[in-house]
Structures are given as C-alpha cells and as structure tokens.
Design an enzyme around this catalytic site. Structure first.
Site, PDB file in Angstrom:
ATOM      1  CE1 TYR A  61      -4.130  -1.572  -0.397  1.00 23.40           C
ATOM      2  CE2 TYR A  61      -3.178  -3.169   1.122  1.00 23.40           C
ATOM      3  CZ  TYR A  61      -4.150  -2.813   0.201  1.00 23.40           C
ATOM      4  OH  TYR A  61      -5.140  -3.710  -0.130  1.00 23.40           O
ATOM      5  NE  ARG A  64      -0.826  -0.276  -6.010  1.00 21.99           N
ATOM      6  CZ  ARG A  64       0.300  -1.000  -6.186  1.00 21.99           C
ATOM      7  NH1 ARG A  64       0.678  -1.900  -5.321  1.00 21.99           N
ATOM      8  NH2 ARG A  64       1.066  -0.813  -7.233  1.00 21.99           N
ATOM      9  CD  GLN A  94     -16.100  -1.428  -7.804  1.00 21.19           C
ATOM     10  OE1 GLN A  94     -15.861  -2.595  -7.534  1.00 21.19           O
ATOM     11  NE2 GLN A  94     -16.448  -1.039  -9.010  1.00 21.19           N
ATOM     12  CG  ASN A  95     -10.953   3.416  -8.594  1.00 19.82           C
ATOM     13  OD1 ASN A  95     -11.074   2.195  -8.674  1.00 19.82           O
ATOM     14  ND2 ASN A  95     -11.022   4.215  -9.627  1.00 19.82           N
ATOM     15  CG  ASP A  97      -7.642   6.611  -7.708  1.00 20.56           C
ATOM     16  OD1 ASP A  97      -8.473   7.542  -7.670  1.00 20.56           O
ATOM     17  OD2 ASP A  97      -7.696   5.717  -8.577  1.00 20.56           O
ATOM     18  CG  HIS A 112     -13.794  -1.261  -2.262  1.00 18.03           C
ATOM     19  ND1 HIS A 112     -13.685  -1.776  -3.528  1.00 18.03           N
ATOM     20  CD2 HIS A 112     -14.949  -1.764  -1.748  1.00 18.03           C
ATOM     21  CE1 HIS A 112     -14.731  -2.557  -3.778  1.00 18.03           C
ATOM     22  NE2 HIS A 112     -15.509  -2.564  -2.720  1.00 18.03           N
ATOM     23  N   GLY A 177     -15.541   1.480 -16.019  1.00 15.59           N
ATOM     24  CA  GLY A 177     -14.256   0.841 -15.745  1.00 15.59           C
ATOM     25  C   GLY A 177     -14.220  -0.109 -14.572  1.00 15.59           C
ATOM     26  CB  THR A 178     -16.102  -1.653 -12.236  1.00 11.26           C
ATOM     27  OG1 THR A 178     -16.230  -2.827 -11.415  1.00 11.26           O
ATOM     28  CG2 THR A 178     -17.476  -1.173 -12.629  1.00 11.26           C
ATOM     29  CB  SER A 179     -13.968  -6.633 -13.953  1.00 14.22           C
ATOM     30  OG  SER A 179     -13.736  -6.745 -12.562  1.00 14.22           O
TER      31      SER A 179
HETATM   32  P1  NAD Z   1     -10.887  -4.550 -12.226  1.00 13.26           P
HETATM   33  O1  NAD Z   1      -9.405  -4.504 -12.378  1.00 13.26           O
HETATM   34  O2  NAD Z   1     -11.507  -5.813 -11.820  1.00 13.26           O
HETATM   35  O3  NAD Z   1     -11.544  -4.152 -13.636  1.00 13.26           O
HETATM   36  C1  NAD Z   1     -11.091  -3.026 -14.352  1.00 13.26           C
HETATM   37  C2  NAD Z   1     -12.041  -2.767 -15.499  1.00 13.26           C
HETATM   38  O4  NAD Z   1     -11.600  -1.578 -16.135  1.00 13.26           O
HETATM   39  C3  NAD Z   1     -12.054  -3.874 -16.570  1.00 13.26           C
HETATM   40  O5  NAD Z   1     -13.398  -4.187 -16.894  1.00 13.26           O
HETATM   41  C4  NAD Z   1     -11.326  -3.230 -17.747  1.00 13.26           C
HETATM   42  O6  NAD Z   1     -11.825  -3.685 -18.990  1.00 13.26           O
HETATM   43  C5  NAD Z   1     -11.649  -1.766 -17.532  1.00 13.26           C
HETATM   44  N1  NAD Z   1     -10.717  -0.821 -18.138  1.00 13.26           N
HETATM   45  C6  NAD Z   1      -9.404  -0.991 -18.412  1.00 13.26           C
HETATM   46  N2  NAD Z   1      -8.905   0.131 -18.974  1.00 13.26           N
HETATM   47  C7  NAD Z   1      -9.927   1.031 -19.025  1.00 13.26           C
HETATM   48  C8  NAD Z   1     -10.041   2.369 -19.486  1.00 13.26           C
HETATM   49  N3  NAD Z   1      -8.996   3.029 -20.002  1.00 13.26           N
HETATM   50  N4  NAD Z   1     -11.246   2.985 -19.386  1.00 13.26           N
HETATM   51  C9  NAD Z   1     -12.329   2.345 -18.854  1.00 13.26           C
HETATM   52  N5  NAD Z   1     -12.275   1.061 -18.413  1.00 13.26           N
HETATM   53  C10 NAD Z   1     -11.078   0.427 -18.501  1.00 13.26           C
HETATM   54  O7  NAD Z   1     -11.273  -3.352 -11.266  1.00 13.26           O
HETATM   55  P2  NAD Z   1     -12.549  -3.146 -10.338  1.00 13.26           P
HETATM   56  O8  NAD Z   1     -13.754  -3.714 -10.989  1.00 13.26           O
HETATM   57  O9  NAD Z   1     -12.527  -1.730  -9.933  1.00 13.26           O
HETATM   58  O10 NAD Z   1     -12.283  -4.054  -9.068  1.00 13.26           O
HETATM   59  C11 NAD Z   1     -11.012  -4.187  -8.497  1.00 13.26           C
HETATM   60  C12 NAD Z   1     -10.863  -3.725  -7.060  1.00 13.26           C
HETATM   61  O11 NAD Z   1      -9.529  -3.257  -6.984  1.00 13.26           O
HETATM   62  C13 NAD Z   1     -11.713  -2.584  -6.625  1.00 13.26           C
HETATM   63  O12 NAD Z   1     -12.127  -2.878  -5.343  1.00 13.26           O
HETATM   64  C14 NAD Z   1     -10.785  -1.380  -6.561  1.00 13.26           C
HETATM   65  O13 NAD Z   1     -10.943  -0.728  -5.314  1.00 13.26           O
HETATM   66  C15 NAD Z   1      -9.416  -1.944  -6.481  1.00 13.26           C
HETATM   67  N6  NAD Z   1      -8.420  -1.188  -7.285  1.00 13.26           N
HETATM   68  C16 NAD Z   1      -8.342   0.164  -7.152  1.00 13.26           C
HETATM   69  C17 NAD Z   1      -7.432   0.875  -7.910  1.00 13.26           C
HETATM   70  C18 NAD Z   1      -7.379   2.368  -7.749  1.00 13.26           C
HETATM   71  O14 NAD Z   1      -7.713   2.889  -6.683  1.00 13.26           O
HETATM   72  N7  NAD Z   1      -6.970   3.112  -8.788  1.00 13.26           N
HETATM   73  C19 NAD Z   1      -6.581   0.223  -8.791  1.00 13.26           C
HETATM   74  C20 NAD Z   1      -6.674  -1.169  -8.885  1.00 13.26           C
HETATM   75  C21 NAD Z   1      -7.609  -1.851  -8.127  1.00 13.26           C
END
Ligand code: NAD
Length: 236
Positions: A61, A64, A94-95, A97, A112, A177-179
């Site tokens: 972290y 991160r 969910q981010n 950041d 989160h 941008g979430t899976s």
């Molecule tokens: P995930 O990694 O499971 O999915 C990411 C999604 O983003 C995918 O569907 C992908 O196709 C899509 N994607 C990739 N590039 C993109 C773009 N340029 N524009 C739009 N979409 C794009 O992430 P999630 O569903 O958020 O779940 C993962 C968990 O990990 C969450 O709980 C999150 O808090 C955490 N996480 C956070 C960060 C952050 O804070 N930046 C980074 C990584 C993971």
C-alpha cells in the site's frame, strides 16, 4: 426518454472502478499486466495477510500511495466534474485513489476506503490523513499499529447502504471501468429503479445479467466526455 418536471435537478449516480484511473497510470487489478499478475490478493489485501506479514501489506500500500501521489486525473475524471455543474451527481467509487477529488468532484463515496487515510488495527472510526509511507511501529492515538484505511477482501463495506440509497434514487446510473467482479459493489447495479436509464463504459466486454443497460465500448477518457456531452445536450 426521461421526463423532468420544472426546476427538478436530475440525480445521476456514477459507479467507478479501477478502469477510470488506468489512463492516469494506476494499474487495474484484473487486466493483463494488472496488479494481480504481480501480487496475490490473499498475500496483500486480506485480514489474514495482515496477521501473517504486515510489513509486506504495508509495503504494497505504500507503493500504491506513492503512485497515487504521482498520478493526475484524466479526461474521464474531469468529465464527471463537468457533469456535476448540470446535475445532482454522486460518484460511488471502488477506487482507493483520490483522482476524483483531485479533478474536483464534490460528492464522492469511497466504498473500499482511501489510500490517503490510515486507521488503527482497533478499527475505530478515527481516520488519520497520510500522504507518506506507513511503517511497522507507527501508531494511532490508541497506541495501536496504523494500517491503510482500505476495505480488504473479507471485510465488511460500511458505506454500502449509503451507496444503495443513492443508486435507488438515481434517474441515470453510469458504470465506468469496473469488471463487476468484486462484491458487494457489483450488486449495486441491481438497485436501480425501472425508470432509471443505465450506461456502462468499458473498452472490454463486461459480464452482467442486467438487460436494460446501454454499453459504450470506449476507454474512460473518450467514453465519459462523449456521454456527458450527450446528457447535457439532451436534458439541459
Ligand atoms: P478490475 O481490475 O476488476 O476491472 C477493471 C475494469 O476496467 C475492466 O473491466 C477493464 O476492462 C476496464 N478498463 C481498463 N482500462 C480502461 C479504461 N482506459 N477505461 C475504462 N475502463 C477500462 O477493477 P474493479 O472492478 O474496480 O475491481 C477491483 C478492485 O480493486 C476494486 O475494489 C478497486 O478498489 C481496487 N483497485 C483500485 C485501484 C485504484 O484505486 N486506482 C486500482 C486497482 C484496483
């Protein structure tokens, strides 16, 4: 087509995931080359990991947080700030950041947690702002070890009910941008009412059982500004 009565400000709820920050240089978790290629979830993002190897968790972290501090919002984050000038917007992210806040979004719910906050192992409500690294031996006011203010896999999501209430109130729901692989956040999409219009922006195909959702296969930096302009032109 949604109809509005005079003077009503339309409520728009946005659910964002790691994808919205990908073009700001912050890796997603599940994409190829993403964070889970480098780390195992169970070794860095669970309460068991913390008990087994807190130093590894803190290092993960801390890294991160350093990357977060170097990152800047992209056109996707900024377009949501523009949306806020015209509608009643709540961003549920969910981010961990702070790029929505850095861009200027006002109403952000961090489901989160937040990388720029710490709490102690006691899990009290007290949060400490933190911009640098956390080390073993760093303690809060209760004398307990500090840990990142992040919801780990297997922990409860305290802001979930607040998020559900917002989604249930939305006239427009935008998923970016979430899976939709992480629960309970992924379930939020099921709390929209039948009058709500939903959109999903992602360059890749996302599996969802929800039928009435308009898919926009674009990266956030392109798809979000395009949709925001369309909403402003249609409803303002
Ligand atoms: P995930 O990694 O499971 O999915 C990411 C999604 O983003 C995918 O569907 C992908 O196709 C899509 N994607 C990739 N590039 C993109 C773009 N340029 N524009 C739009 N979409 C794009 O992430 P999630 O569903 O958020 O779940 C993962 C968990 O990990 C969450 O709980 C999150 O808090 C955490 N996480 C956070 C960060 C952050 O804070 N930046 C980074 C990584 C993971």
């Amino acid at each position: 087509m949604l109809t509005l009565t005079c003077f009503e400000i339309m409520k728009i709820v946005v659910l964002t995931g790691a994808g919205i920050s990908a073009e700001s240089g912050l890796g997603t978790f599940r994409d190829k080359g993403g964070l889970w290629d480098e780390y195992k979830i169970e070794e860095v993002a669970t309460p068991e990991a913390w008990l087994k190897n807190p130093e590894l968790v803190l290092n993960f972290y801390n890294e991160r947080r350093r990357l977060n501090n170097l990152a800047n919002p992209n056109q996707g984050h900024y377009a949501l700030v523009e949306l806020e000038k015209h509608f009643d917007v709540t961003v549920i992210t969910q981010n961990i950041d702070n790029l929505h806040e850095k861009a200027g979004s006002k109403n952000v719910i961090h489901l989160h947690g937040e990388i720029l906050k710490a709490k102690t192992e006691e899990l009290s409500e007290k949060h400490y702002p933190i911009s640098g690294d956390i080390y073993l031996g760093d303690t809060g006011e209760d004398g307990k070890q500090l840990r990142p203010h992040v919801v780990w896999f297997g922990e409860s999501v305290p802001l979930l009910n607040t998020a559900i209430d917002h989604v249930a109130d939305a006239k427009i729901f935008i998923v970016i941008g979430t899976s939709l692989n992480v629960y309970p956040a992924a379930n939020l999409i099921h709390y929209t009412t039948k009058n709500c219009k939903s959109f999903l922006i992602d360059p890749n195909r996302v599996q969802t059982r929800v039928k009435n959702i308009e898919m926009i296969y674009e990266k956030a930096s392109v798809g979000v500004p395009t949709l925001v302009n369309k909403l402003i032109n249609t409803y303002k």
